[in-house]
Design a protein around this motif. Structure first.
Motif, PDB file in Angstrom:
ATOM      1  N   UNK A  97       0.820  -1.205   0.000  1.00  0.00           N
ATOM      2  CA  UNK A  97       0.000   0.000   0.000  1.00  0.00           C
ATOM      3  C   UNK A  97       0.856   1.258   0.000  1.00  0.00           C
ATOM      4  N   UNK A  98       1.972   1.256   0.725  1.00  0.00           N
ATOM      5  CA  UNK A  98       2.847   2.429   0.766  1.00  0.00           C
ATOM      6  C   UNK A  98       3.494   2.697  -0.590  1.00  0.00           C
ATOM      7  N   UNK A  99       3.774   1.646  -1.341  1.00  0.00           N
ATOM      8  CA  UNK A  99       4.470   1.822  -2.613  1.00  0.00           C
ATOM      9  C   UNK A  99       3.506   2.032  -3.773  1.00  0.00           C
ATOM     10  N   UNK A 100       2.497   1.193  -3.910  1.00  0.00           N
ATOM     11  CA  UNK A 100       1.624   1.247  -5.076  1.00  0.00           C
ATOM     12  C   UNK A 100       0.186   1.658  -4.740  1.00  0.00           C
ATOM     13  N   UNK A 101      -0.206   1.552  -3.480  1.00  0.00           N
ATOM     14  CA  UNK A 101      -1.582   1.858  -3.113  1.00  0.00           C
ATOM     15  C   UNK A 101      -2.473   0.633  -3.274  1.00  0.00           C
TER      16      UNK A 101
END
Length: 456
Positions: A97-101
């Motif tokens: 989630x932090x990188x791509x959502x």
């Protein structure tokens, strides 16, 4: 206690040392989403701080497994394996989630899977101790549902308050400290060995938060992201579930000698879920208010906005650091107040003390413009807004020196409109004429210099 301190120190040290390299990795990997309308920070800040926190968790568990007393926790049950399994799934989901959502519903499904994996390995509610009735057994299905709901609520409550620098980490650290005192008293005060996993989980949580807060306090150099906030919420929930239904009131009755004393001693023990809920009472209230507010407005409960409790503190005039400290104060007051009420034999003293502290907290909350000035001896160690201002005479003297000179040698008023002194008033007319001509000559030279610059 020394072994717990060693585990805490190792966990905090590894988390602190890993946060710097993780920050560089997050920048290189592009885990720096642009600033959104609901964000408080002004510049893109790297996330993925949960990677360092997960490394500190693994290091703390490794150290605990090599110690004589704490190693027994690993052989007496499956709580440690269940914690690592659930935390690993939650951490991986947060990294994605932090990188791509990740979509909100997908994230919710992942949280339920992580909770289900822990329930499958034995971390589940077995009985609910109810005042007046004693332990009430629940069916495996009911225990599974209660455990999953508790994990999901805790995870999202911590995730919701991760909106200011150092807020989520500090709130969870305060909650873990209160829960450590609670579970440590059960283990060593009443020799209830089933409380040992909760004590270890609390120590690990404190170490992870302290190690990361050194990089996350305002202005933050890195955010924990969902990879950190969801993992902290899960660990807090596991600490509560691991002790629920495992406390035998008869053991404490035999120690105290009377049922009345046992009832008072078991104030947080009759409902072990009460303390974890009180230590995150503020984020839990924020979560419930957000769901009601968004649903009433016809929006999705997962739709982000800028109307959380910490946002409202900023809107009424509190600074960033002060809003965080206010949230810390109320969280500590509720959490440690609950623990103190179960320890002392005079509940009236605790109530009066809490009432006095509540009054102090309300005064600070309702006076956002109040800025106490620190003593001169410690001004070098406090933020500039808490330092003492220069005397007015000194300010006017500096302004008088820096005020512009007119052609006639007179001093003009400063930018604030204050009347300044005229140190040249005592000069003769000839001296003023000479100084005025020198000023004109310097202006002419400066003008030619600027003209040559523009010509080039």
């Amino acid at each position: 206690m020394r072994e717990y301190l060693l585990v805490l120190f190792c966990t905090a040290a590894v988390t602190y040392l890993l946060t710097g390299p993780v920050r560089k990795f997050a920048i290189a990997a592009g885990a720096m989403p642009p600033v959104r309308a609901r964000d408080v920070h002004r510049e893109p800040t790297p996330r993925l701080g949960g990677i360092a926190m997960f490394g500190g968790l693994c290091a703390g568990i490794l150290v605990a497994s090599q110690l004589d007393n704490l190693s027994k926790v690993f052989s007496q049950g499956t709580d440690i394996r269940a914690l690592l399994s659930g935390a690993g799934i939650m951490w991986l989901l947060g990294v994605l989630d932090d990188k791509w959502g990740v979509d909100a519903l997908v994230k919710l499904g992942g949280q339920m899977i992580a909770a289900g994996v822990m329930v499958w390995q034995g971390v589940t509610v077995i009985t609910l101790p109810v005042p007046g009735f004693g332990p009430v057994a629940v069916s495996p299905t009911q225990g599974m549902v209660i455990s999953v709901v508790l994990v999901v609520v805790m995870v999202n409550a911590v995730n919701f308050i991760d909106g200011l620098d150092g807020l989520a980490g500090g709130m969870v650290c305060i909650a873990a400290m209160a829960f450590f005192l609670y579970s440590y008293r059960l283990w060593y005060g009443y020799t209830i060995t089933d409380a040992a996993p909760a004590v270890l989980f609390s120590v690990l949580l404190i170490g992870m938060c302290l190690g990361f807060l050194a990089h996350n306090m305002h202005p933050a150099r890195i955010f924990m992201g969902d990879s950190g906030s969801m993992m902290l919420g899960l660990m807090l929930a596991v600490a509560a579930i691991s002790i629920t239904g495992r406390v035998d009131p008869d053991l404490i009755t035999s120690e105290l000698g009377s049922q009345t004393a046992t009832v008072h001693a078991l104030v947080p023990i009759y409902i072990p879920l009460l303390l974890p809920l009180t230590v995150i009472a503020l984020p839990l209230a924020d979560l419930l208010l957000a769901v009601v507010r968004r649903t009433w407005a016809g929006q999705s409960p997962f739709a982000a906005d800028k109307r959380h409790l910490h946002h409202r503190l900023l809107q009424v005039g509190h600074s960033h650091s002060r809003a965080v400290l206010i949230m810390y104060f109320w969280a500590a007051l509720i959490a440690f107040g609950t623990v103190a009420f179960s320890v002392t034999s005079t509940g009236r003293t605790v109530v009066l003390t809490l009432a006095g502290l509540c009054l102090v907290g309300l005064v600070v909350l309702l006076t956002p413009q109040f800025r106490p000035r620190a003593p001169r001896a410690v001004q070098a160690f406090v933020p500039p807004r808490y330092r003492r201002r220069r005397p007015r005479v000194a300010v006017e003297a500096v302004d008088a020196v820096e005020a512009p000179v007119t052609e006639g040698g007179e001093l003009t008023a400063d930018s604030a409109g204050r009347t300044v002194s005229e140190p040249m008033a005592e000069l003769s007319a000839e001296d003023k004429r000479l100084l005025g001509g020198a000023a004109k000559g310097s202006s002419a030279i400066t003008g030619r210099g600027r003209g040559n610059g523009r010509g080039r």
